[in-house]
Design an enzyme around this catalytic site. Structure first.
Site, mmCIF file in Angstrom:
data_model
loop_
_atom_site.group_PDB
_atom_site.id
_atom_site.type_symbol
_atom_site.label_atom_id
_atom_site.label_comp_id
_atom_site.label_asym_id
_atom_site.label_seq_id
_atom_site.Cartn_x
_atom_site.Cartn_y
_atom_site.Cartn_z
ATOM 1 C CD GLU A 363 -3.269 -1.136 1.679
ATOM 2 O OE1 GLU A 363 -3.700 -0.029 2.024
ATOM 3 O OE2 GLU A 363 -3.883 -2.213 1.886
HETATM 4 C C1 FAD Z 1 2.728 -9.676 0.524
HETATM 5 C C2 FAD Z 1 2.302 -8.615 -0.432
HETATM 6 C C3 FAD Z 1 0.955 -8.308 -0.573
HETATM 7 C C4 FAD Z 1 0.547 -7.334 -1.494
HETATM 8 N N1 FAD Z 1 -0.792 -7.123 -1.701
HETATM 9 C C5 FAD Z 1 -1.176 -6.337 -2.743
HETATM 10 C C6 FAD Z 1 -2.562 -6.259 -3.110
HETATM 11 O O1 FAD Z 1 -3.435 -6.857 -2.501
HETATM 12 N N2 FAD Z 1 -2.885 -5.500 -4.193
HETATM 13 C C7 FAD Z 1 -1.952 -4.814 -4.927
HETATM 14 O O2 FAD Z 1 -2.331 -4.149 -5.886
HETATM 15 N N3 FAD Z 1 -0.638 -4.877 -4.585
HETATM 16 C C8 FAD Z 1 -0.224 -5.619 -3.530
HETATM 17 N N4 FAD Z 1 1.101 -5.707 -3.196
HETATM 18 C C9 FAD Z 1 2.077 -4.980 -4.000
HETATM 19 C C10 FAD Z 1 2.747 -3.829 -3.265
HETATM 20 O O3 FAD Z 1 1.830 -2.793 -3.080
HETATM 21 C C11 FAD Z 1 3.990 -3.429 -4.075
HETATM 22 O O4 FAD Z 1 4.934 -4.462 -3.909
HETATM 23 C C12 FAD Z 1 4.555 -2.101 -3.629
HETATM 24 O O5 FAD Z 1 3.696 -1.042 -3.985
HETATM 25 C C13 FAD Z 1 5.931 -1.837 -4.237
HETATM 26 O O6 FAD Z 1 5.941 -2.051 -5.602
HETATM 27 P P1 FAD Z 1 7.080 -2.963 -6.254
HETATM 28 O O7 FAD Z 1 7.132 -4.250 -5.512
HETATM 29 O O8 FAD Z 1 6.871 -3.022 -7.716
HETATM 30 O O9 FAD Z 1 8.440 -2.192 -5.944
HETATM 31 P P2 FAD Z 1 9.079 -1.030 -6.822
HETATM 32 O O10 FAD Z 1 8.049 -0.021 -7.158
HETATM 33 O O11 FAD Z 1 9.844 -1.657 -7.924
HETATM 34 O O12 FAD Z 1 10.091 -0.406 -5.766
HETATM 35 C C14 FAD Z 1 11.369 -0.966 -5.483
HETATM 36 C C15 FAD Z 1 12.073 -0.010 -4.529
HETATM 37 O O13 FAD Z 1 12.272 1.266 -5.161
HETATM 38 C C16 FAD Z 1 11.688 2.287 -4.371
HETATM 39 N N5 FAD Z 1 11.152 3.339 -5.237
HETATM 40 C C17 FAD Z 1 10.326 3.200 -6.308
HETATM 41 N N6 FAD Z 1 10.037 4.397 -6.830
HETATM 42 C C18 FAD Z 1 10.677 5.318 -6.083
HETATM 43 C C19 FAD Z 1 10.758 6.748 -6.112
HETATM 44 N N7 FAD Z 1 10.100 7.465 -7.010
HETATM 45 N N8 FAD Z 1 11.522 7.353 -5.171
HETATM 46 C C20 FAD Z 1 12.172 6.631 -4.224
HETATM 47 N N9 FAD Z 1 12.125 5.285 -4.144
HETATM 48 C C21 FAD Z 1 11.390 4.639 -5.054
HETATM 49 C C22 FAD Z 1 10.604 1.609 -3.559
HETATM 50 O O14 FAD Z 1 10.285 2.348 -2.406
HETATM 51 C C23 FAD Z 1 11.272 0.275 -3.248
HETATM 52 O O15 FAD Z 1 12.137 0.419 -2.165
HETATM 53 C C24 FAD Z 1 1.519 -6.629 -2.245
HETATM 54 C C25 FAD Z 1 2.881 -6.913 -2.069
HETATM 55 C C26 FAD Z 1 3.269 -7.893 -1.198
HETATM 56 C C27 FAD Z 1 4.736 -8.209 -1.084
#
Ligand code: FAD
Length: 380
Positions: A363
């Site tokens: 989230e």
């Molecule tokens: C157990 C679990 C349950 C989940 N449940 C749901 C769900 O029900 N529905 C749903 O839609 N999603 C869900 N998610 C997804 C979750 O919301 C995403 O994993 C999260 O938003 C991060 O996206 P990402 O994994 O693609 O990481 P990325 O966006 O690739 O980020 C990787 C890293 O880069 C950093 N980063 C990215 N952009 C920036 C920026 N502009 N400035 C600084 N730092 C940055 C991030 O903070 C992170 O540290 C779930 C994830 C998990 C692991």
């Protein structure tokens, strides 16, 4: 200013506390070990009204305020963060989203079953190429007249296999960028909707997280939530409230670990006295308690602002980033207070430490919360 809870709030908190101790605590270690979804417990939570707490009573909801929801979330999360993430998604993303922005027909058909736990919801925004950058939606929903044709993949979906109704965010008109995104209610079992394998997770292992595939899935027009192009705003508004729930989850994980550490420190003896009498341990407890209380104030303030109809984007982001860091810090120290016993399953704190980490990721990661906060303060 009034920091006192109402009698009703106390009643709800105590009911959630009893439920967590009586129904969730037995078996929580085994469910974590086996990655087993707490089906029976979630069913009971629905019967007790914990799955649609803030939703309109007209559609089976509890009509409660956000403070009540936060109190219940904290109590459930102290014991079982896997159950509380199911509760959080169903309450603050799915029920709240449909209740606030759905049509009367959608509320009658879907919300009334989601509030009671008869059916469970999932919220599908994240994709392989669209996590923090949620505007990069690759899933498409092409307008075909009386229906949309949905194609794409969603990642990391909580309740991925156990849900019945899925709110799916998809791009309808790429030229309009985020203003061309829509949100749809998709039912499990429709042709072309496939559920991927369960993710093997570090924490919240009792919750089921799956990727989902949509291959030419027909979604009736009436299942679009709001006006054409409202989907991105819908997702952001819904997640803004959802963050308060996740902040409460983090608060619960932290306070659960703190309570265990406090009890343990009063029983375990070293060098002829209970370890709480060693200042190094007493100061750890003092730091834990202080950061938990600070988190609680931030979470409550955000919930209160939501209940007042004020803007809670900033307060929700602050609550989440602070409470989730507190959850990491406090659970790590709780393991330390337990010594070797902290490192094994039966004392619960190692699970809480693993569960805490996700609150800094989903989230909206902590980094993204800081973008929200810094933009908010620099704008003012
Ligand atoms: C157990 C679990 C349950 C989940 N449940 C749901 C769900 O029900 N529905 C749903 O839609 N999603 C869900 N998610 C997804 C979750 O919301 C995403 O994993 C999260 O938003 C991060 O996206 P990402 O994994 O693609 O990481 P990325 O966006 O690739 O980020 C990787 C890293 O880069 C950093 N980063 C990215 N952009 C920036 C920026 N502009 N400035 C600084 N730092 C940055 C991030 O903070 C992170 O540290 C779930 C994830 C998990 C692991």
């Amino acid at each position: 200013m009034d920091f006192k809870l109402t009698e009703e709030h106390i009643m709800i908190r105590d009911a959630a506390r009893d439920f967590a101790r009586n129904e969730l605590l037995p078996g929580v270690i085994e469910r974590d070990e086996k990655q087993e979804f707490p089906s029976e417990q979630i069913k009971k939570m629905g019967e007790l009204g914990f799955l649609g707490m803030m939703a309109s009573p007209e559609f089976g909801g509890g009509g409660m305020d956000t403070i009540s929801y936060i109190l219940a979330m904290e109590e459930i999360s102290k014991i079982d963060a896997s159950a509380s993430v199911v509760m959080s998604v169903n309450n603050s993303l799915v029920c709240w989203g449909i209740d606030t922005y759905g049509s009367q027909e959608q509320k009658k058909k879907y919300l009334s079953k989601l509030t009671t736990g008869e059916k469970l919801g999932a919220f599908c925004l994240s994709e392989p190429e669209a996590g923090s950058d949620a505007t990069s939606q690759r899933t498409t929903a092409i307008d075909k007249g009386d229906h949309y044709l949905l194609n794409g993949t969603k990642n990391w979906i909580t309740n991925g296999n156990s849900a019945d109704y899925y709110i799916v965010i998809a791009q309808t008109d790429r030229e309009k960028k985020h203003k061309g995104i829509n949100a749809f209610i998709v039912e499990k079992g429709v042709e072309g909707f496939e559920i991927g394998p369960k993710e093997q997770k570090m924490g919240i292992r009792g919750s089921d997280t799956h990727s989902l595939n949509f291959n030419d899935v027909k979604v009736p027009k009436e299942n679009r939530i709001g006006e054409d192009g409202f989907g991105f705003k819908f997702a952001m508004k819904t997640l803004s409230g959802g963050r308060i729930g996740i902040a409460a989850q983090a608060l619960g994980i932290a306070s659960g670990a703190y309570e265990l550490a406090l009890d343990y420190s009063k029983q375990r003896k070293a060098f002829g006295t209970e370890i709480c009498n060693h200042q190094a341990i007493a100061f750890k407890l003092a730091d834990m308690y202080t950061s938990i209380e600070a988190s609680r104030h931030l979470v409550m303030k955000a919930a209160w602002e939501k209940d007042q109809g004020a803007n809670y984007d900033l307060s929700g982001a602050m609550a989440k980033v602070y409470a989730s860091k507190t959850a990491m810090d406090v659970t790590t120290e709780a393991v330390q207070v337990h010594g070797g016993n902290g490192y094994v399953k039966e004392y619960h704190v190692e699970r809480l430490m693993r569960d805490a980490k996700i609150t800094q990721i989903y989230e909206g990661t902590s980094e993204i919360q800081k973008i929200v906060i810094s933009r908010g303060i620099l704008r003012d």
